[in-house]
Enzyme design. Structure first.
Site, short mmCIF file in Angstrom:
data_model
loop_
_atom_site.label_atom_id
_atom_site.label_comp_id
_atom_site.label_asym_id
_atom_site.label_seq_id
_atom_site.Cartn_x
_atom_site.Cartn_y
_atom_site.Cartn_z
N HIS A 76 0.82 -1.22 0.00
CA HIS A 76 0.00 0.00 0.00
C HIS A 76 0.86 1.27 0.00
O HIS A 76 0.48 2.28 0.62
CB HIS A 76 -0.95 0.02 1.20
CG HIS A 76 -1.94 -1.09 1.21
ND1 HIS A 76 -3.19 -0.99 0.65
CD2 HIS A 76 -1.87 -2.36 1.70
CE1 HIS A 76 -3.84 -2.13 0.81
NE2 HIS A 76 -3.06 -2.98 1.43
N ASN A 150 -10.39 -2.90 2.38
CA ASN A 150 -10.07 -2.89 0.95
C ASN A 150 -11.33 -2.61 0.13
O ASN A 150 -12.42 -2.57 0.67
CB ASN A 150 -9.51 -4.26 0.53
CG ASN A 150 -8.04 -4.42 0.88
OD1 ASN A 150 -7.34 -3.45 1.14
ND2 ASN A 150 -7.58 -5.66 0.87
N HIS A 341 -4.05 0.95 11.96
CA HIS A 341 -3.84 -0.32 12.66
C HIS A 341 -5.20 -0.93 13.00
O HIS A 341 -5.99 -0.30 13.72
CB HIS A 341 -3.04 -0.04 13.94
CG HIS A 341 -2.75 -1.24 14.76
ND1 HIS A 341 -2.88 -2.53 14.29
CD2 HIS A 341 -2.33 -1.37 16.04
CE1 HIS A 341 -2.57 -3.39 15.24
NE2 HIS A 341 -2.22 -2.71 16.31
N TYR A 364 0.81 -4.23 12.26
CA TYR A 364 0.72 -2.80 11.92
C TYR A 364 1.56 -1.90 12.82
O TYR A 364 2.15 -0.94 12.36
CB TYR A 364 -0.76 -2.38 11.86
CG TYR A 364 -1.43 -2.93 10.61
CD1 TYR A 364 -1.67 -4.30 10.48
CD2 TYR A 364 -1.78 -2.11 9.56
CE1 TYR A 364 -2.24 -4.82 9.34
CE2 TYR A 364 -2.36 -2.63 8.40
CZ TYR A 364 -2.60 -3.98 8.29
OH TYR A 364 -3.16 -4.50 7.17
FE1 HDE Z 1 -2.46 -4.89 5.49
N1 HDE Z 1 -0.65 -4.08 5.95
N2 HDE Z 1 -1.78 -6.71 6.02
N3 HDE Z 1 -4.20 -5.75 4.87
N4 HDE Z 1 -3.13 -3.12 4.88
C1 HDE Z 1 -0.30 -2.78 5.80
O1 HDE Z 1 0.80 -1.54 7.45
C2 HDE Z 1 -0.64 -6.96 6.72
C3 HDE Z 1 -4.53 -7.08 4.93
C4 HDE Z 1 -4.39 -2.82 4.44
O2 HDE Z 1 -3.13 3.42 4.00
C5 HDE Z 1 1.03 -2.48 6.42
O3 HDE Z 1 1.13 0.65 7.90
C6 HDE Z 1 -0.56 -8.35 7.08
C7 HDE Z 1 -5.92 -7.28 4.67
C8 HDE Z 1 -4.46 -1.43 4.07
O4 HDE Z 1 -1.56 3.21 5.51
C9 HDE Z 1 1.47 -3.81 7.02
C10 HDE Z 1 -1.68 -8.94 6.55
C11 HDE Z 1 -6.42 -6.02 4.44
C12 HDE Z 1 -3.20 -0.91 4.30
C13 HDE Z 1 0.32 -4.71 6.65
C14 HDE Z 1 -2.43 -7.91 5.88
C15 HDE Z 1 -5.34 -5.09 4.55
C16 HDE Z 1 -2.39 -1.99 4.81
C17 HDE Z 1 2.02 -1.78 5.51
C18 HDE Z 1 -2.07 -10.40 6.60
C19 HDE Z 1 -7.87 -5.66 4.08
C20 HDE Z 1 -2.72 0.49 4.04
C21 HDE Z 1 2.12 -0.35 6.02
C22 HDE Z 1 -2.20 -10.90 7.90
C23 HDE Z 1 -8.80 -5.94 5.14
C24 HDE Z 1 -2.99 1.40 5.20
C25 HDE Z 1 1.31 -0.31 7.19
C26 HDE Z 1 -2.52 2.81 4.87
C27 HDE Z 1 -1.05 -1.84 5.21
C28 HDE Z 1 0.31 -6.01 7.04
C29 HDE Z 1 -3.63 -8.18 5.16
C30 HDE Z 1 -5.52 -3.69 4.35
C31 HDE Z 1 2.82 -4.33 6.58
C32 HDE Z 1 0.56 -8.99 7.86
C33 HDE Z 1 -6.69 -8.60 4.69
C34 HDE Z 1 -5.69 -0.70 3.54
O5 HDE Z 1 1.54 -3.72 8.41
#
Ligand code: HDE
Length: 719
Positions: A76, A150, A341, A364
């Site tokens: 993202h 999402n 988060h 997060y």
């Molecule tokens: Fe994320 N995801 N994600 N994700 N995600 C991040 O956090 C992660 C997942 C989503 O505009 C990171 O601050 C893991 C699902 C959005 O700043 C990180 C897993 C969904 C955004 C991270 C998922 C999301 C992130 C990268 C699996 C939809 C952007 C930077 C367990 C429900 C937020 C950050 C923004 C961002 C980890 C799966 C949505 C790396 C480990 C499912 C919208 O922490």
């Protein structure tokens, strides 16, 4: 002499709230407040050098510059943000939750929203075929609540432990860092074709949902099942939804590819310009509520994030609205530094044991430690809660808060026990007391092992043009995969979703659909892995869910903020141009005058008209519809290759095209000519000899229809 940028004068001229700065009427200083006398020349020994190490002003400026970048988000990274407000319609949610911002219609909760692509780097193009992140920070009176979702209601994987693999597979390949912001490559399909649980999400990714016309025209989803908790402590399961007032619209794939070159900031610009123009993006907030007693009544597991609850089974109750009404003042300070988060919760909302969500709860905060440099990121203005923070957390890199007092521990007597804990009855957060009595095991729940039913449901719920786009998308993506074994595995998975779809994809790849291929990994538990890709077969309750098709929600039918190109040159019919312009702008559209050159053109009466863009910078893919007014201008335009291309391409991309009088001659000079006699209502060609009052109305209706996919049935024009 005294630095006149005194605190008072600063306060007077920069009254934008804490931590903001405006240089209006201010003098230049160093970071230490020293007035600067020369910002153009470094300190040298003599006119021609050498430069002196002593020049602390030069060193301060360059040092700061050297450290301007922070690590981009791992996923993202590319995003656009906006401020806004959220309000519930009434107190009808009181039965389910005690969260004040969800039950009190008098509360207007400030929000910050960040919408993003997943795979691309921070500087990648907006129209990548990708999932869009839809993250919302609610600055509530009970603390910050983040809904980090999402624009698709399901996800690729069922367990957080697979996330690094998924992301490594979709990111540019490690050898050469190619391709940027694209899933169409070997490593992604290598992984996906061995991950049958991803098949449902792949249907969404190959659908038009992944190439939205605007970030303002897509749905949002919380994805996981969460819990709502009421004052009595009773829990209900809940899925969160965002429904765009403007409806759901997409571009076509050929257009997406071209927009990425013409304007890589297309979505970011669109969001920014709409808010600047006062056309505030809005979404209704919806909930699907399931009682605890009904947890097991579905043919899928509510904890499985690769499944959705069809709206036909549990309707979405719309409970409030979000309005984005202010652009950030500074991209870096706000959109880049915002830290979401899923674990930022308020009383009245809680988690479930969805194993993907559980893993996210760790990730997060952990990622912010390296991205934002330490544990004090909650002090960055965009991340601050609107209520004051009091606890015994102390120090760390870039600590801003100056904690007064003698103690930083609990319990204490020296500070009379402050800050004090709060009872649940007084608003203190308590976790839902879910009973857990189980063995510690590493395995996938059997209730998660139906991988294709909802993929089939999604495909069956699409209209024919939507199905065709999906098939074309798979052909494109797998066409970029150059290892046949991977194509075989992927197409064999598609065969389990829908035979006809798989055959069509296979035909485009010059192959046959292979028989189901044995999984080669121990994905579902080391000792208990199933023998085929569809270990658990269910007979789904629903064969079709109209809510899954984008065409079911085309919005309020308005053409607000639609970009309309007027193709003009000297001698254009000024009266026709004015009339149509007024009508379209009256309906909220944004009209741009395009001509062979910038500056001014003269209409047929000699009146000057300001040109917005020349054909050099105005491509049809940046517009929703095109109008060719009558006049001597048409003769000029017939000799402009870009004007001819504009019409051909608009037709190829199924957009509304209008002309009056001799404007028709320009269209007759293009590949569109043979289609001129088709029915305007179904073909979107509003071409009239004489303009009457109905003309603008018909054109507006055609623009509101967005696209005329009937054109894709065989009469495609080259462009
Ligand atoms: Fe994320 N995801 N994600 N994700 N995600 C991040 O956090 C992660 C997942 C989503 O505009 C990171 O601050 C893991 C699902 C959005 O700043 C990180 C897993 C969904 C955004 C991270 C998922 C999301 C992130 C990268 C699996 C939809 C952007 C930077 C367990 C429900 C937020 C950050 C923004 C961002 C980890 C799966 C949505 C790396 C480990 C499912 C919208 O922490």
């Amino acid at each position: 002499m005294k630095n006149e940028n005194s605190k008072e004068s600063n306060k007077k001229t920069n009254d934008l709230g804490p931590n903001t700065e405006s240089a209006v009427n201010q003098k230049m200083t160093t970071d230490q407040g020293l007035l600067i006398n020369d910002d153009n020349n470094s300190l040298k020994a003599g006119e021609r050098g050498a430069t002196l190490l002593e020049d602390f002003i030069l060193r301060e400026k360059i040092t700061h510059f050297d450290h301007e970048r922070i690590p981009e988000r791992i996923v993202h990274a590319r995003g656009a943000g906006a401020h806004g407000v959220f309000k519930v319609y009434d107190n009808s949610m009181e039965e389910f939750t005690k969260a004040g911002f969800l039950i009190n219609p008098a509360i207007e909760t400030p929000v910050f929203v960040r919408i993003s692509t997943v795979a691309g780097f921070r500087g990648s193009a907006d129209l990548a075929r990708d999932v869009r992140g839809f993250a919302i920070k609610f600055y509530t009176e009970e603390g910050n609540y983040d809904l980090v979702g999402n624009n698709m209601p399901v996800f690729f994987i069922q367990d957080a432990i697979k996330f690094p693999d998924l992301i490594h597979a979709v990111k540019p390949e490690p050898r050469n860092e190619i391709p940027q912001a694209a899933s169409a490559h070997n490593t992604f399909y290598d992984f996906i074709s061995m991950s049958p649980e991803s098949t449902h999400m792949m249907m969404w990714l190959m659908s038009d949902r992944s190439i939205p016309r605007s970030l303002r025209m897509m749905e949002g989803f919380g994805v996981h099942t969460f819990r709502l908790i009421n004052t009595a402590g009773k829990s209900h399961f809940v899925k969160f939804h965002w429904k765009p007032i403007l409806g759901m619209h997409a571009v076509v794939w050929d257009e997406a590819l071209k927009i990425n070159g013409q304007d890589p900031d297309f979505h970011r610009r669109d969001l920014h310009e709409a808010i600047e123009a006062g056309a505030f993006p809005e979404w209704e907030f919806g909930v699907q509520i399931v009682s605890e007693e009904d947890e097991h009544k579905f043919d899928f597991d509510l904890l499985d994030p690769t499944k959705l609850i069809p709206e036909e089974l549990v309707p979405v109750k719309k409970i409030g609205k979000i309005t984005l009404n202010r652009n950030p003042d500074n991209y870096f300070a706000e959109t880049e530094q915002v830290a979401f988060h899923p674990g930022h919760l308020v009383p009245g909302i809680d988690f479930t044991n969805d194993p993907l969500l559980q893993g996210r709860l760790f990730s997060y905060t952990d990622t912010q430690l390296s991205r934002l440099g330490g544990p004090n990121f909650h002090e960055i203005p965009i991340n601050r809660s609107i209520i004051p923070i009091h606890n015994n957390q102390r120090d760390g890199i870039a600590r801003i808060q100056i904690n007064k007092g003698k103690t930083s521990y609990h319990p204490n007597s020296i500070s009379d026990g402050y800050p004090k804990q709060v009872k649940a009855s007084e608003g203190g957060f308590t976790s839902y007391q879910e009973r857990i009595d189980a063995n510690k095991i590493r395995t996938r729940s059997k209730s998660f092992l139906d991988f294709f039913s909802q993929a089939t449901l999604f495909y069956n719920s699409q209209t024919v043009p939507e199905q065709n786009h999906l098939i074309d998308a798979f052909r494109f993506e797998l066409g970029k995969v150059d290892i046949q074994e991977i194509r075989d595995r992927m197409v064999s998975l598609l065969g389990q979703v829908d035979e006809d779809m798989a055959n069509k994809v296979a035909a485009g790849l010059g192959m046959k659909v292979p028989k189901p291929i044995q999984p080669i990994t121990h994905q579902f538990g080391a000792d208990d892995h199933p023998k085929d890709f569809q270990p658990i077969k269910v007979n789904p309750a629903l064969k079709k869910s109209p809510a899954l098709s984008m065409t079911h929600n085309k919005g309020d039918g308005s053409i607000s903020t639609r970009q309309i190109a007027f193709l003009t040159a000297d001698g254009v019919d000024g009266i026709a141009l004015d009339k149509v312009k007024k009508a379209l702008e009256g309906a909220g559209a944004m009209v741009k005058i395009i001509a062979p050159h910038l500056g001014f053109i003269k209409d047929d009466k000699g009146k000057e008209i300001k040109v917005d863009k020349s054909f050099l910078t105005a491509s049809s893919v940046l517009f929703d519809a095109v109008y060719v007014p009558s006049g001597d201008s048409v003769k000029t335009l017939k000799a402009v290759p870009n004007a001819i291309h504009f019409i051909n391409e608009s037709y190829l991309h199924c957009k509304a095209i209008a002309s009056n009088g001799n404007g028709k001659q320009l269209i007759e000079s293009t590949y569109v000519a043979p289609n001129l006699n088709k029915d305007a209502a179904s073909n979107g060609l509003i071409v009239v000899d004489k303009m009457d009052d109905n003309f603008a109305k018909l054109f507006i209706k055609a623009i509101a229809a967005h696209r005329f996919f009937e054109r894709e049935n065989g009469d495609k024009v080259p462009a």
